[in-house]
Design an enzyme around this catalytic site. Structure first.
Site, PDB file in Angstrom:
ATOM      1  N   ARG A  52       0.826  -1.207   0.000  1.00 62.75           N
ATOM      2  CA  ARG A  52       0.000   0.000   0.000  1.00 62.75           C
ATOM      3  C   ARG A  52       0.864   1.262   0.000  1.00 62.75           C
ATOM      4  O   ARG A  52       0.540   2.250  -0.676  1.00 62.75           O
ATOM      5  CB  ARG A  52      -0.948   0.002   1.208  1.00 62.75           C
ATOM      6  CG  ARG A  52      -1.967   1.130   1.156  1.00 62.75           C
ATOM      7  CD  ARG A  52      -3.023   0.997   2.225  1.00 62.75           C
ATOM      8  NE  ARG A  52      -2.473   1.133   3.570  1.00 62.75           N
ATOM      9  CZ  ARG A  52      -3.183   1.040   4.679  1.00 62.75           C
ATOM     10  NH1 ARG A  52      -4.489   0.775   4.611  1.00 62.75           N
ATOM     11  NH2 ARG A  52      -2.626   1.172   5.867  1.00 62.75           N
ATOM     12  N   LYS A 151      -2.792   7.007   1.379  1.00 70.00           N
ATOM     13  CA  LYS A 151      -2.597   7.284   2.813  1.00 70.00           C
ATOM     14  C   LYS A 151      -1.561   8.403   2.929  1.00 70.00           C
ATOM     15  O   LYS A 151      -0.373   8.178   3.193  1.00 70.00           O
ATOM     16  CB  LYS A 151      -2.159   6.028   3.561  1.00 70.00           C
ATOM     17  CG  LYS A 151      -2.320   6.129   5.082  1.00 70.00           C
ATOM     18  CD  LYS A 151      -2.124   4.776   5.729  1.00 70.00           C
ATOM     19  CE  LYS A 151      -2.198   4.850   7.252  1.00 70.00           C
ATOM     20  NZ  LYS A 151      -3.534   5.207   7.736  1.00 70.00           N
ATOM     21  N   GLU A 184     -16.356   5.975   6.429  1.00 71.04           N
ATOM     22  CA  GLU A 184     -15.533   5.364   7.467  1.00 71.04           C
ATOM     23  C   GLU A 184     -15.489   6.268   8.678  1.00 71.04           C
ATOM     24  O   GLU A 184     -16.072   7.361   8.675  1.00 71.04           O
ATOM     25  CB  GLU A 184     -14.127   5.093   6.936  1.00 71.04           C
ATOM     26  CG  GLU A 184     -13.393   6.321   6.439  1.00 71.04           C
ATOM     27  CD  GLU A 184     -12.060   5.989   5.787  1.00 71.04           C
ATOM     28  OE1 GLU A 184     -11.754   4.795   5.605  1.00 71.04           O
ATOM     29  OE2 GLU A 184     -11.323   6.934   5.467  1.00 71.04           O
TER      30      GLU A 184
END
Length: 293
Positions: A52, A151, A184
């Site tokens: 990721r 991220k 989320e």
């Protein structure tokens, strides 16, 4: 005694682990990070975290100057230098030092640092009794703007939501996307259980695809539990049988109330705890060893 930090190829005492005020990670939030956990001498799901990290870098056009294999050794060695078998690890790559302009082409060398320390996001009793969520006014970033699947160090969207939840007296906030669907929490993915089916928002709803999220889904499938990724509104949470959050720091934590409405029985559910127990068992064996002896 302070921590030992990896910084650009060296392991230095924390007081010497400094970056330039011209680093674009500091000036503009131009960079990426991973939060990773070590349990029982294993760095949990390290490969998934590194995949990721490098995917986020590719999406940003950020060239990480070391390989995934070298980055794995950075993480392991940072834990070793701090004599940690159980830790929270923060791995960060910034665009690097540049000028006061925005152009990333003026940042020739990325900054890489790794911190291994400890963390306890929520007290133990919150896992036992379950936590309360509130829906916050801030909406999740548009995928066409700052895609939540990256991220990145630019975390203001999450910070605004965390502030709003705190002002409402709740430990965690729920973010909706621009269409009003559940996305989320401020730092965690969300799951509901309804009629024995595990349900979570899909990536296109505007979520970070969490490593813990994916692990819980895998565990559920191995247990024969149906798993669905689909859009839903808060109504589905209000009327769910069970609810919980997942994240690297939080692991998996039951949710028993949203916006003052009890979820299910108002207590952590049995299926939730079955998944939590299985997840905790997996942390004992998954991931590369820190100390080989």
């Amino acid at each position: 005694m302070g921590l030992i930090i990896y910084l650009n190829g060296q392991y230095v005492p924390e007081e010497q682990a400094v970056v330039s005020v011209f680093d674009h990670g500091l000036l503009y939030g131009d960079g990426i990070f991973e939060g990773i956990r070590a349990y029982y001498n294993h760095v949990f799901k390290l490969e998934e975290h590194l995949v990721r990290l490098y995917e986020s870098a590719r999406s940003l056009g950020l060239n990480i100057p070391i390989s995934k294999a070298e980055m794995e050794e950075v993480v392991l060695e940072t834990c070793r230098r701090n004599n940690l078998k159980d830790a929270y690890i923060r791995l960060v790559v910034t665009r690097g030092r540049g000028d006061l302009g925005l152009d990333p082409r003026n940042c020739p060398t990325p900054t890489i640092f790794c911190i291994a320390a400890s963390i306890q996001l929520y007290p133990d009793e919150l896992y036992e009794r379950g936590m309360e969520l509130v829906t916050v006014p801030t909406r999740r970033n548009l995928t066409e703007a700052s895609n939540p699947q990256i991220k990145s160090l630019n975390y203001l969207n999450n910070i605004f939501a965390k502030m709003e939840a705190s002002l409402m007296g709740a430990p965690e906030g729920l973010l909706l996307n621009q269409e009003g669907y559940v996305a989320e929490a401020t730092g965690d993915n969300i799951f509901i259980i309804k009629n024995g089916v595990l349900i979570t928002p899909p990536p296109f709803a505007g979520i970070l695809v969490g490593v813990t999220r994916n692990t819980i889904m895998q565990i559920a499938r191995e247990k024969g539990m149906p798993v669905e990724e689909k859009l839903f509104t808060r109504h589905a949470i209000y009327t769910a049988d069970e609810c919980f959050l997942t994240g690297t720091a939080a692991e998996a934590i039951p949710v028993v109330k949203l916006d003052g409405r009890e979820i299910g029985s108002g207590r952590p559910g049995e299926m939730t705890w079955e998944l939590i127990r299985a997840f905790r068992e997996l942390t004992k064996v998954d991931g590369p060893l820190i100390f080989k002896d």
